[in-house]
Design a protein around this motif. Structure first.
Motif, PDB file in Angstrom:
ATOM      1  N   LYS A  36      31.101  36.635  41.344  1.00 33.20           N
ATOM      2  CA  LYS A  36      32.550  36.616  41.141  1.00 33.20           C
ATOM      3  C   LYS A  36      32.909  37.016  39.716  1.00 33.20           C
ATOM      4  CE  LYS A  36      33.670  33.253  44.734  1.00 33.20           C
ATOM      5  NZ  LYS A  36      34.206  31.909  45.036  1.00 33.20           N
ATOM      6  N   ASP A  41      34.226  40.857  44.535  1.00 34.28           N
ATOM      7  CA  ASP A  41      35.263  40.873  45.577  1.00 34.28           C
ATOM      8  C   ASP A  41      35.989  42.204  45.615  1.00 34.28           C
ATOM      9  OD1 ASP A  41      34.765  38.266  46.384  1.00 34.28           O
ATOM     10  OD2 ASP A  41      36.019  37.423  44.807  1.00 34.28           O
ATOM     11  N   ARG A  42      36.195  42.799  44.453  1.00 35.47           N
ATOM     12  CA  ARG A  42      36.922  44.071  44.401  1.00 35.47           C
ATOM     13  C   ARG A  42      35.984  45.270  44.516  1.00 35.47           C
ATOM     14  NH1 ARG A  42      39.343  45.245  38.715  1.00 35.47           N
ATOM     15  NH2 ARG A  42      37.102  45.581  38.411  1.00 35.47           N
ATOM     16  N   VAL A  45      32.991  44.076  48.018  1.00 35.70           N
ATOM     17  CA  VAL A  45      33.498  43.693  49.341  1.00 35.70           C
ATOM     18  C   VAL A  45      34.526  44.700  49.839  1.00 35.70           C
ATOM     19  CG1 VAL A  45      34.714  41.894  50.605  1.00 35.70           C
ATOM     20  CG2 VAL A  45      33.007  41.261  48.921  1.00 35.70           C
ATOM     21  N   PRO A  52      32.865  38.776  52.763  1.00 32.08           N
ATOM     22  CA  PRO A  52      32.504  37.951  51.597  1.00 32.08           C
ATOM     23  C   PRO A  52      31.405  36.966  51.946  1.00 32.08           C
ATOM     24  CG  PRO A  52      34.660  37.324  52.476  1.00 32.08           C
ATOM     25  CD  PRO A  52      34.265  38.585  53.183  1.00 32.08           C
TER      26      PRO A  52
END
Length: 422
Positions: A36, A41-42, A45, A52
């Motif tokens: 993270k 996440d950007r 994912v 996730p």
């Protein structure tokens, strides 16, 4: 981890306590926090359209194929974060080549790999989490991530901010409330209300009128009737009442409520105390019985539990052998596919050659070519003969010309000699 080492046949003893089994879960939790921090996440994912990860995704085996694909994609992304070029592996790529490429890139980054590569084929476990955690550490070092000191908000002191307490009761507020209430009441009630000014005037008149003609030294005993005083007090008492509206935020209201609840709880406790004591004794007895039954069951089921543990260990060993054998079968199936492809290509070549051997078209073409060659040879022979004939004629012509010249020179030579003598 100790169970895995026992399953794999390792004889090395690890002194880590029973909590060592749960170490992969802790490392996986830290790994997810590091991912993270790297904005997975950007960048991972959303761009690769992956799901996730959960807190224990690589610590628990669920789906080996899916977990290995996610592991390979995540390692390729982390290696690119470390500044090394690495292509994203596809789902149907050879796992052996993918693992070898991942381990080579990890060794180039200075990560020590002291376990067999087959451990990574499962897509989960201690080795997978260690590789991902070390790659995440290298990526954080390269991105120059640093922890910042926490910044605490500045709290205002009580001396600087003084909040007015609305629960404080002042005489001005009471008069304002009385005036507001008097304006809302009906006309009959307004006639009966006496203000503070009028009350002072009446009290002064009542003091002055009965004793206006008497001096202060003459008053030795009160002449007021007690019954009349009580009647006057009862008549004026409703007007002397001051109504204060209760506020739920007032501390006095809370204090009264706490006192009432304390009294009620004390009353209830006097009746329920014995019941609670009895319930406690019953629960303690039942717990003792349960503990005794548990000990008895454990003693009775101990051999069955030992058998179950041994069977579980055998099952784990058989599963590990099955995984190794399945990997060998996959390798051999791949080799078989390559051999079958080569065999098909050889068969196709043989068929093409056999078809060309039985076909008479090449012979016909050869005969036609031989005929053309013969015709060309004949034409070439004719041309050669013509050229030889023309050459022979040229030689004969030259020879005749030379003889003529010699003969002509012989006839002219005596006259030339005589001229030279004379």
């Amino acid at each position: 981890m100790t169970e895995e080492k026992q399953r794999n046949g390792d004889t090395e003893e690890v002194d880590g306590g029973p909590a060592l089994v749960f170490m992969p879960f802790v490392v996986m939790d830290d790994l997810l926090d590091k991912l993270k921090l790297l904005d997975y996440d950007r960048d991972f994912v959303r761009q690769l359209r992956m799901k996730p990860l959960s807190r224990h995704y690589f610590a628990i085996p669920t789906n080996p194929g899916e977990q290995f694909h996610v592991f390979s994609c995540l390692t390729s992304w982390l290696i690119r974060k470390c500044g090394k070029p690495f292509d994203t592996p596809q789902e149907f790529d050879d796992p052996n080549t993918t693992i070898s490429n991942i381990l080579d890139s990890a060794r180039q980054l200075g990560i020590s790999v002291d376990f067999p590569p087959n451990k990574l084929k499962q897509g989960c476990g201690e080795q997978v989490i260690i590789i991902l955690d070390q790659l995440a550490n290298e990526a954080l070092k390269i991105t120059k991530f640093k922890w910042k000191r926490p910044q605490y908000p500045q709290e205002e002191t009580d001396e600087d901010v003084i909040v007015e307490d609305e629960s404080e009761l002042t005489l001005a507020k009471i008069e304002e409330e009385l005036q507001n209430e008097s304006g809302d009441d009906s006309e009959d009630d307004a006639d009966n209300i006496i203000g503070m000014e009028q009350l002072k005037i009446l009290s002064s008149k009542s003091r002055d009128e009965p004793f206006s003609g008497m001096r202060q030294d003459d008053i030795l005993q009160s002449t007021t009737d007690a019954t009349e005083w009580k009647l006057e007090l009862e008549r004026v008492l409703p007007q002397l009442k001051v109504t204060i509206h209760s506020n739920s935020k007032d501390w006095r209201h809370h204090l009264d409520q706490m006192q009432k609840l304390y009294v009620e709880v004390d009353k209830c406790l006097s009746t329920t105390g014995s019941q609670l004591d009895k319930l406690q004794t019953d629960i303690s007895r039942s717990l003792e019985k349960i503990h005794g039954r548990e000990k008895y069951l454990n003693s009775q089921l101990e051999p069955q539990l030992n058998k179950y543990r041994a069977a579980q260990e055998q099952l784990a060993a058989i599963k590990s052998q099955y995984r190794e054998v399945s990997s060998g079968v996959m390798e051999r199936s791949r080799q078989l596919a390559e051999i079958t492809e080569e065999l098909d290509s050889v068969k196709q070549e043989i068929e093409e050659r056999s078809s060309t051997m039985t076909d008479g078209a090449p012979l016909i073409n050869i005969k036609k070519a031989l005929g053309h060659i013969r015709n060309e040879i004949m034409t070439m022979d004719v041309q050669i003969e013509v050229m030889e004939h023309s050459l022979l004629q040229a030689k004969l012509k030259n020879k005749s010309n030379m003889q003529r010249e010699i003969s002509a020179s012989m006839t002219t030579s005596p006259f030339m000699i005589a001229d030279s003598v004379f």
